[in-house]
Design an enzyme around this catalytic site. Structure first.
Site, PDB file in Angstrom:
ATOM      1  CG  ASP A  45      -0.370  -0.033   2.516  1.00  0.00           C
ATOM      2  OD1 ASP A  45       0.874  -0.082   2.606  1.00  0.00           O
ATOM      3  OD2 ASP A  45      -1.124  -0.004   3.523  1.00  0.00           O
ATOM      4  CB  SER A  46       4.569   1.807   0.043  1.00  0.00           C
ATOM      5  OG  SER A  46       4.896   0.763  -0.844  1.00  0.00           O
ATOM      6  CG  ASP A 102       0.216  -4.030   2.123  1.00  0.00           C
ATOM      7  OD1 ASP A 102      -0.039  -4.742   3.102  1.00  0.00           O
ATOM      8  OD2 ASP A 102       1.015  -3.072   2.141  1.00  0.00           O
ATOM      9  CE  LYS A 151       2.924  -5.803   3.726  1.00  0.00           C
ATOM     10  NZ  LYS A 151       2.376  -4.788   4.653  1.00  0.00           N
ATOM     11  CD  GLU A 175       0.657  -1.771   7.827  1.00  0.00           C
ATOM     12  OE1 GLU A 175       0.304  -1.034   8.780  1.00  0.00           O
ATOM     13  OE2 GLU A 175       1.138  -1.322   6.770  1.00  0.00           O
ATOM     14  CD  GLU A 215       7.981  -0.670   7.394  1.00  0.00           C
ATOM     15  OE1 GLU A 215       7.009  -1.378   7.046  1.00  0.00           O
ATOM     16  OE2 GLU A 215       8.156   0.495   6.989  1.00  0.00           O
TER      17      GLU A 215
HETATM   18  O1  KIV Z   1       3.518  -1.156   1.567  1.00  0.00           O
HETATM   19  C1  KIV Z   1       4.679  -1.577   1.529  1.00  0.00           C
HETATM   20  O2  KIV Z   1       5.459  -1.284   0.617  1.00  0.00           O
HETATM   21  C2  KIV Z   1       5.118  -2.435   2.624  1.00  0.00           C
HETATM   22  C3  KIV Z   1       6.578  -2.769   2.685  1.00  0.00           C
HETATM   23  C4  KIV Z   1       7.303  -1.639   3.269  1.00  0.00           C
HETATM   24  C5  KIV Z   1       6.815  -4.035   3.431  1.00  0.00           C
HETATM   25  O3  KIV Z   1       4.337  -2.800   3.436  1.00  0.00           O
END
Ligand code: KIV
Length: 271
Positions: free
Chosen positions: A49-50, A88, A118, A120, A187
């Site tokens: 989600d970055s 994510d 994924k 969090e 992280e």
């Molecule tokens: O969103 C992302 O890019 C991430 C990585 C930093 C692991 O969660």
């Protein structure tokens, strides 16, 4: 000569790397980048989600929506033939209920073609992780600095320093593994903590700012490729190329040639 295709990476295969083989992971948000990463032999490609920041221009990851993440995940899947594609789950897409989490995780698998999702969070997300895994959806955990909690964490800071925070991280690790995560992202924790959590974990740890002892590493592709401005590149990321500079130079050269009437040349025309 063998005509056998290489075996694609699955969550189970990534899990079996623990203690045997290092795991190389990167983020991608589009088919072209994903294809290049896949061809380079990356084991796991995360549609992080970055992308809300790197691709969509937001200040943090919170504005990523299910719609945007599905759109980019499907693009990445189209570019990949070997790597495991992990989607994510964005902010508030799994927080409301187990049913909401399963429905949204299912969309990533069924509609976008991801091989895992994924999530969090540590102990507080264990029930959600268990629910997805027991319904056939592999989950990559993510503890330490969890950017979706940026407002409660108070900034992008190293996590797990001090006895209480360190114990909380170990409890989170245990809870996420017990819930069935196939691997876990660590992280922004100290190298010592990264090494200790890796020793404690029965599944691979994938570090980002967590030191060299982790079972695998992940970087955001924009940081790795030098597309993030140097002053916004996190200390833990290495810039393996300077594509930002190269792109700026290419755009300037093209603009200049258009203005001077040099491009297109004779060989670019149809005759
Ligand atoms: O969103 C992302 O890019 C991430 C990585 C930093 C692991 O969660």
């Amino acid at each position: 000569m063998s005509t056998d295709k290489p075996t694609p990476w699955t969550a189970a295969r990534v899990s079996r790397c623990k203690g045997r083989e290092k795991i190389a992971c990167v983020t991608a948000a589009d088919a072209a980048t994903a294809r290049l990463a896949d061809n380079a032999g990356m084991h796991l490609i995360l549609v992080g989600d970055s992308l809300a920041m790197t691709v969509l221009g937001y200040a943090n990851t919170l504005p990523a929506t299910m719609g945007a993440m599905l759109h980019h995940t499907a693009a990445v899947v189209r570019g990949v033939s070997q790597a495991l594609v992990v989607a994510d789950m964005p902010f508030l897409s799994y927080h409301l209920s187990l049913e909401q989490a399963l429905r949204n995780a299912g969309r990533f698998i069924q509609k976008a073609g991801a091989g895992a999702v994924k999530i969090e969070g540590g102990a507080m997300r264990a029930e959600t992780i268990r629910h997805l895994v027991s319904n056939g959806i592999p989950v990559l955990g993510h503890i330490g600095l969890t950017p979706q909690s940026i407002h409660t964490l108070g900034g992008y800071k190293v996590q797990g320093r001090g006895d209480t925070a360190g114990k909380q991280l170990k409890d989170d690790l245990a809870a996420v593994i017990d819930a069935g995560a196939f691997a876990i992202v660590l992280e922004c924790v100290t190298q010592t903590m990264g090494a200790e959590l890796t020793r404690l974990a029965s599944v691979p740890t994938i570090g980002i700012g967590a030191g060299p002892e982790c079972d695998g590493q992940i970087l955001v592709s924009h940081d790795l490729l030098g597309l993030t401005p140097p002053d916004a590149t996190p200390r833990f990321a290495r810039r393996y190329a300077e594509l930002g500079d190269a792109t700026a130079k290419a755009f300037a050269a093209y603009r200049d040639e258009v203005l001077r009437g040099i491009f297109p040349a004779n060989e670019h025309g149809y005759h």
